[in-house]
Design an enzyme around this catalytic site. Sequence first.
Site, PDB file in Angstrom:
ATOM      1  N   GLN A 139      -2.011   2.060   9.875  1.00  9.96           N
ATOM      2  CA  GLN A 139      -0.710   2.192   9.196  1.00  9.96           C
ATOM      3  C   GLN A 139       0.301   2.938  10.062  1.00  9.96           C
ATOM      4  OE1 GLN A 139      -3.682   2.801   7.796  1.00  9.96           O
ATOM      5  NE2 GLN A 139      -3.692   2.362   5.608  1.00  9.96           N
TER       6      GLN A 139
ATOM      7  N   ARG B 122       0.866  -1.175   0.000  1.00 13.59           N
ATOM      8  CA  ARG B 122       0.000   0.000   0.000  1.00 13.59           C
ATOM      9  C   ARG B 122       0.900   1.222   0.000  1.00 13.59           C
ATOM     10  NH1 ARG B 122       2.439   1.705   3.524  1.00 13.59           N
ATOM     11  NH2 ARG B 122       0.891   3.296   3.749  1.00 13.59           N
ATOM     12  N   GLY B 123       0.265   2.407  -0.075  1.00 15.43           N
ATOM     13  CA  GLY B 123       1.067   3.614  -0.245  1.00 15.43           C
ATOM     14  C   GLY B 123       1.161   3.904  -1.738  1.00 15.43           C
ATOM     15  N   ALA B 124       0.878   5.157  -2.102  1.00 14.57           N
ATOM     16  CA  ALA B 124       0.709   5.477  -3.520  1.00 14.57           C
ATOM     17  C   ALA B 124       1.892   5.038  -4.409  1.00 14.57           C
ATOM     18  CB  ALA B 124       0.418   6.962  -3.667  1.00 14.57           C
TER      19      ALA B 124
ATOM     20  N   ASN C 153      -5.380  12.345   1.039  1.00 17.30           N
ATOM     21  CA  ASN C 153      -4.515  11.447   1.816  1.00 17.30           C
ATOM     22  C   ASN C 153      -5.408  10.645   2.752  1.00 17.30           C
ATOM     23  OD1 ASN C 153      -1.801  10.537   2.409  1.00 17.30           O
ATOM     24  ND2 ASN C 153      -2.034  11.506   4.400  1.00 17.30           N
ATOM     25  N   LYS C 154      -4.792   9.784   3.526  1.00 20.58           N
ATOM     26  CA  LYS C 154      -5.527   8.886   4.419  1.00 20.58           C
ATOM     27  C   LYS C 154      -6.548   9.648   5.260  1.00 20.58           C
ATOM     28  CE  LYS C 154      -5.251   5.376   4.433  1.00 20.58           C
ATOM     29  NZ  LYS C 154      -6.174   4.511   3.670  1.00 20.58           N
TER      30      LYS C 154
ATOM     31  N   ASP D 180      -1.954  10.811  -1.749  1.00 23.90           N
ATOM     32  CA  ASP D 180      -2.220   9.796  -2.776  1.00 23.90           C
ATOM     33  C   ASP D 180      -2.587  10.412  -4.119  1.00 23.90           C
ATOM     34  OD1 ASP D 180      -2.856   8.485  -0.043  1.00 23.90           O
ATOM     35  OD2 ASP D 180      -2.542   6.844  -1.457  1.00 23.90           O
TER      36      ASP D 180
ATOM     37  N   ARG E  87      -7.525  -0.144  -6.849  1.00 22.48           N
ATOM     38  CA  ARG E  87      -7.754   0.894  -5.825  1.00 22.48           C
ATOM     39  C   ARG E  87      -7.951   2.232  -6.555  1.00 22.48           C
ATOM     40  NH1 ARG E  87      -4.191   1.026  -0.537  1.00 22.48           N
ATOM     41  NH2 ARG E  87      -6.092   2.056   0.197  1.00 22.48           N
TER      42      ARG E  87
END
Length: 367
Positions: free
Chosen positions: A207, A54-56, A258-259, A248, A95
């Site tokens: 995370q 995960r993570g862009a 973002n998250k 992201d 995603r």
Amino acid sequence: MTNSRADFRTIWLKNEDDSIVQIIDQRQLPHDYVVADLTNYRDGAYAISEMLVRGAPLIGATAAWSLYLAGLEAEGTANPRRFIQQAAAELAATRPTAVNLQWAVDRVLAVIENADDNALPSLLRSEAEAICYEDSEISRNIGSHGLALIEAIAANIPGRPINILTHCNAGALATIAWGTATAPIYMAHAKGVPVHVWVDETRPRNQGSQLTAWELGQRGVPHTLIVDNAGGHLMQHGQVDLCITGTDRTTRCGDVANKIGTYLKALAASDNNIPFYVALPSTTIDWKIRNGVQEIPIEQRDAREVSHIVGMVDGQRKEVCTTANNTPVSNYAFDVTPARLVTGLITERGVCAASESGLLSLFPEHK
Ligand code: MRU
């Protein structure tokens, strides 16, 4: 238990078997360091959608490596290019919010557009390698530019560490190396600038508590885990000097997705006059859109991520339900922080205002 792994990689080709891509199964951290094999592109799609990776930036790199696997699978099929294009469509749908996924897929497809069928696997491999190499260089440059910011703030508060708050994991685990939000922190720490990081736990997937705290610990960076709602209180009491998060997807006008929860941190930072920076590789800029709140698709994930918590009980991974069985749940995974709440964007080409003119001053080719 995991051993010290400050030098981990996030994605690589298996030694002595270049038909297998390997990743860290990030769902198992921080308790277990598990390497997972990707043997075909569907494994890669699963790894992205189920968040083994995960993570862009890492999502983009995984898509690129998955297309390399698709290229191997396509060998000997009637229409290899069609096979790879279908794999690309499946990967791109895994995603929705991180724009690096579509960016990586488009970049790889462009490279093979006019190539001979028998050249496809080697072209796909070298493009995936190039994406990974470039991403780590980008993070290194983000680190250098962000380091100058940290040093400037630290110069005004001699005698104590600079307190930096971050949300989610925009660390090395989210990229190929260094991370984005963490790159300046790692460089400051290595240079002897005293830093301390407030790590938001980042519900529902944690995370922060499971990944950011782990990787900061591996590198010996002082940090403290806090619940997601603690940031505002700490800011009111002078315990946060600077916020740095990742993103992201960034619009050409500087809005950042973002998250979930990032927006609330930016609001609290603004109310307390605390600089709120967002670190990003240019690969997360979506130059086609302007208004993030209206135009960025926000991923909604399984309700179980909210109603349940996963952790270790007596050495065993356990998932426990924290709600009544019939509690309705929604699970928005990202939010958008408008550019007006962002003090600046830390990119691989320098720091700029979160605005169209700011971004274009660094990336004039997108005028
Ligand atoms: O759902 P995730 O874990 O993929 O979300 C990751 C984030 O929100 C990160 O902050 C973002 O991707 C930046 S990573 C350099």
